[in-house]
Structures are given as structure tokens and as C-alpha cells.
Scaffold this active site. Structure first.
Site, short mmCIF file in Angstrom:
data_model
loop_
_atom_site.label_atom_id
_atom_site.label_comp_id
_atom_site.label_asym_id
_atom_site.label_seq_id
_atom_site.Cartn_x
_atom_site.Cartn_y
_atom_site.Cartn_z
N CYS A 29 0.69 -1.30 -0.17
CA CYS A 29 -0.10 0.15 0.05
C CYS A 29 0.95 1.14 0.08
O CYS A 29 1.52 1.46 0.82
CB CYS A 29 -1.13 0.07 1.09
SG CYS A 29 -1.73 1.63 1.57
N CYS A 32 0.13 3.74 2.89
CA CYS A 32 0.52 3.21 4.06
C CYS A 32 2.25 3.39 4.28
O CYS A 32 2.65 3.73 5.39
CB CYS A 32 0.59 1.78 3.89
SG CYS A 32 -1.26 1.16 4.13
#
Length: 105
Positions: A29, A32
Site C-alpha cells: 500500500c 501506508c
């Protein structure tokens, strides 16, 4: 910051006194990965006012599923073991610090 798994969640989060921020994230991600260094800085700025735990949703699927995580990054804020608030998505350091401080009373 502390990386935790499903087995450590109860001890490190639910049984902790004070504020604990849990970052649900994944290696694949992009947002992230961008949030990681921001949380490192928040950890330095906030010191012992908050414990920051990172949970990789791929390695800790039970906790993520149990809390209904559908989008990452998702941050949960716990106070004395109780979930008090949630933030979804990439947030700037100032917003995260303000968010934590609003519960640090």
C-alpha cells in the site's frame, strides 16, 4: 514504534493504560508506506504520551477482520483499552498530533 501481530494485540493495545495508536497497513500500500515515516516523527514528538503500534493486515488478518478494516491505512486510537476514534487514509503529521492531543486529557 512497535510492530504487533494478532497474538500481541490484547496485551499491547487492549490491556495498555493511556493512549495507543494502531496503524493498520500493508507493504503493498503506497499511502501506508508514506505514513510510516510520519508516524516515526509523531512518535518522537509525542514521546511517552502515546504508544504507536503497527499492524500489517496481511500478517494480522484476524484483528483487522475483527475490527472491520476495509481500507488502509486506517488508524485507531485507543484510550485505556477502549477504541475512542478512527482516522482513515494518509494524514499529515500535524493532523495526527492534534488528533492524539485531543484525547490526551
Amino acid at each position: 514504534m512497535l510492530s504487533i501481530n494478532d497474538e500481541q494485540f490484547e496485551t499491547e493495545v487492549l490491556k495498555s493504560k493511556g493512549l495507543v495508536l494502531v496503524d493498520f497497513w500493508a507493504e503493498w500500500c503506497g499511502p501506508c508506506r508514506q505514513l510510516g515515516p510520519i508516524l516515526e516523527e509523531v512518535s518522537k514528538v509525542m514521546g511517552d504520551k502515546v504508544k504507536i503500534c503497527k499492524m500489517n493486515v496481511d500478517e494480522a488478518p484476524n484483528t483487522a477482520a475483527g475490527y472491520g478494516i476495509r481500507s488502509i491505512p486506517t488508524m485507531f486510537l485507543f484510550k485505556d483499552g477502549q477504541q475512542v476514534d478512527t482516522k482513515v487514509g494518509l494524514n499529515p503529521q500535524s493532523a495526527i498530533v492534534s488528533w492524539i492531543e485531543s484525547f490526551n486529557k
